[in-house]
Design a protein around this motif. Structure first.
Motif, PDB file in Angstrom:
ATOM      1  N   LEU A   1       0.826  -1.203   0.000  1.00  0.00           N
ATOM      2  CA  LEU A   1       0.000   0.000   0.000  1.00  0.00           C
ATOM      3  C   LEU A   1       0.861   1.255   0.000  1.00  0.00           C
ATOM      4  CD1 LEU A   1      -2.862  -0.929   2.499  1.00  0.00           C
ATOM      5  CD2 LEU A   1      -2.930  -0.909   0.017  1.00  0.00           C
ATOM      6  N   GLY A   2       2.006   1.196   0.682  1.00  0.00           N
ATOM      7  CA  GLY A   2       2.926   2.329   0.674  1.00  0.00           C
ATOM      8  C   GLY A   2       3.453   2.611  -0.725  1.00  0.00           C
ATOM      9  N   ASP A   3       3.742   1.553  -1.470  1.00  0.00           N
ATOM     10  CA  ASP A   3       4.186   1.719  -2.858  1.00  0.00           C
ATOM     11  C   ASP A   3       3.098   2.366  -3.709  1.00  0.00           C
ATOM     12  OD1 ASP A   3       6.605   0.564  -2.251  1.00  0.00           O
ATOM     13  OD2 ASP A   3       6.083  -1.420  -3.016  1.00  0.00           O
ATOM     14  N   VAL A   4       1.872   1.894  -3.531  1.00  0.00           N
ATOM     15  CA  VAL A   4       0.747   2.447  -4.294  1.00  0.00           C
ATOM     16  C   VAL A   4       0.553   3.920  -3.951  1.00  0.00           C
ATOM     17  CG1 VAL A   4      -1.752   2.351  -4.639  1.00  0.00           C
ATOM     18  CG2 VAL A   4      -0.427   0.230  -4.511  1.00  0.00           C
TER      19      VAL A   4
ATOM     20  N   THR B   1       2.728   6.117  -2.732  1.00  0.00           N
ATOM     21  CA  THR B   1       3.823   6.945  -3.223  1.00  0.00           C
ATOM     22  C   THR B   1       3.771   7.095  -4.734  1.00  0.00           C
ATOM     23  OG1 THR B   1       5.191   6.117  -1.398  1.00  0.00           O
ATOM     24  CG2 THR B   1       6.316   7.285  -3.166  1.00  0.00           C
ATOM     25  N   GLU B   2       3.465   6.010  -5.427  1.00  0.00           N
ATOM     26  CA  GLU B   2       3.412   6.033  -6.892  1.00  0.00           C
ATOM     27  C   GLU B   2       2.293   6.929  -7.403  1.00  0.00           C
ATOM     28  OE1 GLU B   2       4.166   5.158 -10.908  1.00  0.00           O
ATOM     29  OE2 GLU B   2       5.407   4.808  -9.136  1.00  0.00           O
ATOM     30  N   VAL B   3       1.148   6.866  -6.773  1.00  0.00           N
ATOM     31  CA  VAL B   3      -0.023   7.605  -7.268  1.00  0.00           C
ATOM     32  C   VAL B   3      -0.099   9.008  -6.681  1.00  0.00           C
ATOM     33  CG1 VAL B   3      -2.538   7.632  -7.438  1.00  0.00           C
ATOM     34  CG2 VAL B   3      -1.299   5.458  -7.612  1.00  0.00           C
ATOM     35  N   TYR B   4       0.094   9.130  -5.363  1.00  0.00           N
ATOM     36  CA  TYR B   4      -0.145  10.403  -4.677  1.00  0.00           C
ATOM     37  C   TYR B   4       1.123  11.171  -4.329  1.00  0.00           C
ATOM     38  CZ  TYR B   4      -4.755   8.267  -4.074  1.00  0.00           C
ATOM     39  OH  TYR B   4      -5.975   7.679  -4.286  1.00  0.00           O
ATOM     40  N   GLY B   5       2.287  10.538  -4.430  1.00  0.00           N
ATOM     41  CA  GLY B   5       3.533  11.219  -4.131  1.00  0.00           C
ATOM     42  C   GLY B   5       4.032  11.013  -2.719  1.00  0.00           C
ATOM     43  N   TYR B   6       5.294  11.394  -2.503  1.00  0.00           N
ATOM     44  CA  TYR B   6       5.968  11.148  -1.230  1.00  0.00           C
ATOM     45  C   TYR B   6       5.287  11.852  -0.060  1.00  0.00           C
ATOM     46  CZ  TYR B   6       9.579  11.348   2.388  1.00  0.00           C
ATOM     47  OH  TYR B   6      10.257  11.267   3.576  1.00  0.00           O
ATOM     48  N   SER B   7       4.911  13.117  -0.227  1.00  0.00           N
ATOM     49  CA  SER B   7       4.373  13.873   0.905  1.00  0.00           C
ATOM     50  C   SER B   7       3.076  13.269   1.427  1.00  0.00           C
ATOM     51  CB  SER B   7       4.161  15.334   0.521  1.00  0.00           C
ATOM     52  OG  SER B   7       3.244  15.456  -0.550  1.00  0.00           O
ATOM     53  N   ARG B   8       2.233  12.792   0.518  1.00  0.00           N
ATOM     54  CA  ARG B   8       0.978  12.160   0.959  1.00  0.00           C
ATOM     55  C   ARG B   8       1.247  10.783   1.565  1.00  0.00           C
ATOM     56  NH1 ARG B   8      -4.270  14.877  -0.247  1.00  0.00           N
ATOM     57  NH2 ARG B   8      -3.661  16.710  -1.440  1.00  0.00           N
ATOM     58  N   ALA B   9       2.206  10.051   1.025  1.00  0.00           N
ATOM     59  CA  ALA B   9       2.580   8.766   1.616  1.00  0.00           C
ATOM     60  C   ALA B   9       3.164   8.970   3.006  1.00  0.00           C
ATOM     61  CB  ALA B   9       3.581   8.056   0.718  1.00  0.00           C
ATOM     62  N   ARG B  10       3.980  10.007   3.156  1.00  0.00           N
ATOM     63  CA  ARG B  10       4.569  10.334   4.469  1.00  0.00           C
ATOM     64  C   ARG B  10       3.471  10.622   5.490  1.00  0.00           C
ATOM     65  NH1 ARG B  10       7.999  15.450   3.839  1.00  0.00           N
ATOM     66  NH2 ARG B  10       5.907  16.293   3.440  1.00  0.00           N
ATOM     67  N   ARG B  11       2.446  11.324   5.073  1.00  0.00           N
ATOM     68  CA  ARG B  11       1.314  11.644   5.950  1.00  0.00           C
ATOM     69  C   ARG B  11       0.634  10.364   6.437  1.00  0.00           C
ATOM     70  NH1 ARG B  11      -1.463  16.450   6.567  1.00  0.00           N
ATOM     71  NH2 ARG B  11      -3.674  16.311   7.145  1.00  0.00           N
ATOM     72  N   VAL B  12       0.488   9.387   5.553  1.00  0.00           N
ATOM     73  CA  VAL B  12      -0.112   8.107   5.913  1.00  0.00           C
ATOM     74  C   VAL B  12       0.775   7.358   6.908  1.00  0.00           C
ATOM     75  CG1 VAL B  12      -0.796   5.838   5.031  1.00  0.00           C
ATOM     76  CG2 VAL B  12      -1.424   7.903   3.774  1.00  0.00           C
ATOM     77  N   ILE B  13       2.077   7.403   6.693  1.00  0.00           N
ATOM     78  CA  ILE B  13       3.004   6.728   7.602  1.00  0.00           C
ATOM     79  C   ILE B  13       2.887   7.306   9.010  1.00  0.00           C
ATOM     80  CG2 ILE B  13       5.439   6.305   8.122  1.00  0.00           C
ATOM     81  CD1 ILE B  13       5.901   6.365   5.034  1.00  0.00           C
ATOM     82  N   TRP B  14       2.805   8.628   9.109  1.00  0.00           N
ATOM     83  CA  TRP B  14       2.634   9.253  10.414  1.00  0.00           C
ATOM     84  C   TRP B  14       1.298   8.859  11.044  1.00  0.00           C
ATOM     85  CZ3 TRP B  14       5.904  11.019  13.707  1.00  0.00           C
ATOM     86  CH2 TRP B  14       7.102  11.603  13.285  1.00  0.00           C
ATOM     87  N   ALA B  15       0.250   8.775  10.224  1.00  0.00           N
ATOM     88  CA  ALA B  15      -1.061   8.359  10.733  1.00  0.00           C
ATOM     89  C   ALA B  15      -0.995   6.926  11.254  1.00  0.00           C
ATOM     90  CB  ALA B  15      -2.123   8.474   9.642  1.00  0.00           C
TER      91      ALA B  15
ATOM     92  N   LYS C   1      -5.418   1.466 -12.215  1.00  0.00           N
ATOM     93  CA  LYS C   1      -6.823   1.854 -12.027  1.00  0.00           C
ATOM     94  C   LYS C   1      -6.941   3.103 -11.153  1.00  0.00           C
ATOM     95  CE  LYS C   1      -8.957  -2.695 -12.702  1.00  0.00           C
ATOM     96  NZ  LYS C   1      -9.689  -2.236 -13.904  1.00  0.00           N
ATOM     97  N   LEU C   2      -6.073   3.220 -10.157  1.00  0.00           N
ATOM     98  CA  LEU C   2      -6.146   4.357  -9.253  1.00  0.00           C
ATOM     99  C   LEU C   2      -5.716   5.654  -9.946  1.00  0.00           C
ATOM    100  CD1 LEU C   2      -7.005   4.843  -6.351  1.00  0.00           C
ATOM    101  CD2 LEU C   2      -4.633   4.495  -5.640  1.00  0.00           C
ATOM    102  N   LYS C   3      -4.666   5.580 -10.751  1.00  0.00           N
ATOM    103  CA  LYS C   3      -4.251   6.768 -11.507  1.00  0.00           C
ATOM    104  C   LYS C   3      -5.361   7.220 -12.449  1.00  0.00           C
ATOM    105  CE  LYS C   3       0.779   6.084 -11.570  1.00  0.00           C
ATOM    106  NZ  LYS C   3       1.958   5.800 -12.410  1.00  0.00           N
ATOM    107  N   GLN C   4      -6.009   6.269 -13.070  1.00  0.00           N
ATOM    108  CA  GLN C   4      -7.091   6.600 -13.987  1.00  0.00           C
ATOM    109  C   GLN C   4      -8.270   7.215 -13.227  1.00  0.00           C
ATOM    110  OE1 GLN C   4      -6.701   6.062 -17.385  1.00  0.00           O
ATOM    111  NE2 GLN C   4      -8.531   7.335 -17.589  1.00  0.00           N
ATOM    112  N   ALA C   5      -8.592   6.648 -12.073  1.00  0.00           N
ATOM    113  CA  ALA C   5      -9.724   7.134 -11.295  1.00  0.00           C
ATOM    114  C   ALA C   5      -9.461   8.524 -10.713  1.00  0.00           C
ATOM    115  CB  ALA C   5     -10.047   6.152 -10.175  1.00  0.00           C
ATOM    116  N   GLU C   6      -8.223   8.753 -10.249  1.00  0.00           N
ATOM    117  CA  GLU C   6      -7.889  10.043  -9.644  1.00  0.00           C
ATOM    118  C   GLU C   6      -7.501  11.079 -10.697  1.00  0.00           C
ATOM    119  OE1 GLU C   6      -8.701  10.491  -6.770  1.00  0.00           O
ATOM    120  OE2 GLU C   6      -7.945   9.059  -5.302  1.00  0.00           O
ATOM    121  N   GLY C   7      -7.077  10.623 -11.876  1.00  0.00           N
ATOM    122  CA  GLY C   7      -6.696  11.531 -12.948  1.00  0.00           C
ATOM    123  C   GLY C   7      -5.366  12.214 -12.739  1.00  0.00           C
TER     124      GLY C   7
END
Length: 244
Positions: A63-66, A68-82, A221-227
């Motif tokens: 999930l961390g790979d997904v 970071t790949e789709v939403y970027g490092y800063s959003r992945a970092r936010r999830v890690i802190w959560a 699918k996620l990249k397509q859904a989020e655009g």
């Protein structure tokens, strides 16, 4: 939906995502369950000895790979802190409830062991294991996201499998090298410690390799859904932030 490549922090921070929160929740659940349920048990199947949590914990790296790949490092970092905060709260709650004096009519004898003792064995993890697990999760997940994001920029978004496997090799390596010596050094024999570390690391990386086709499907699918497709060209790669 057309996919836009985002590189500027201003563009990314203003972007609204439909599924990001669901991936954050899923990651938190996996981290909490792995930390509370599977951290301390060692299992043996067909002569192969490994930490039981390894069967589920690597999903947080997928999930961390997904993320970071789709939403970027800063959003992945936010999830890690959560996830870190959720696991810390779960550990504190387990310790507090375990320490509370049990009611006499609840604390029954269960074939040689009382209810309170059984409860403590399941949820009353020692502070050393909790500390080691929290530190290893945070460092390993951050390393995984950093490598994933950097490799994406270097490769210009090509060869996703190289990023997912490469980031897992680093992230899970950091996690394994930190957790087991800090949690069980001097308690387990050196032979058992090394055996579990090596077997767990191999299993974690193999899990990532086996799940690569699934990662490809989810990412596509996620990249397509989020655009969007985020490239961390202007990202400030500090782990000590929760900014988007």
């Amino acid at each position: 939906m057309a996919i836009r490549k985002l590189t500027a922090a201003s563009e990314l921070s203003a972007q609204q995502f439909r599924y990001y929160d669901f991936f954050m929740a899923a990651t938190c659940v996996i981290i909490v369950c792995s930390n509370i349920i599977g951290a301390a048990k060692v299992a043996t199947i067909a002569g192969f000895t490994f930490g039981a949590g390894v069967l589920f914990f690597p999903l947080s790296y997928v999930l961390g790979d997904v993320l970071t790949e789709v939403y970027g490092y800063s959003r992945a970092r936010r999830v890690i802190w959560a996830g870190f905060a959720a696991a810390a709260f779960a550990a504190a709650m387990a310790a507090f409830i375990t320490a509370m004096p049990p009611a006499d009519n609840w604390n029954q004898n269960l074939g040689g062991i009382d209810t309170q003792t059984a409860f403590a064995l399941n949820f009353g993890q020692v502070p050393r294991i909790i500390f080691a697990s929290m530190l290893a999760i945070w460092c390993g997940e951050m390393a995984n996201a950093f490598v994933m994001a950097k490799m994406k920029v270097w490769s210009q978004g090509k060869a996703l499998y190289q990023r997912t496997i490469g980031s897992t090799v680093v992230g899970q390596g950091v996690d394994t090298l930190l957790f087991y010596p800090l949690a069980f050094g001097g308690i387990w024999s050196t032979e058992l410690l090394v055996t579990v570390m090596v077997s767990n690391y191999i299993l974690k990386v193999l899990w990532e390799v086996m799940l690569t086709p699934v990662t490809y499907i989810i990412v596509g699918k996620l990249k397509q859904a989020e655009g969007v497709d985020v490239y961390d060209k202007e990202t400030r790669f500090t782990p000590f932030s929760i900014r988007r």
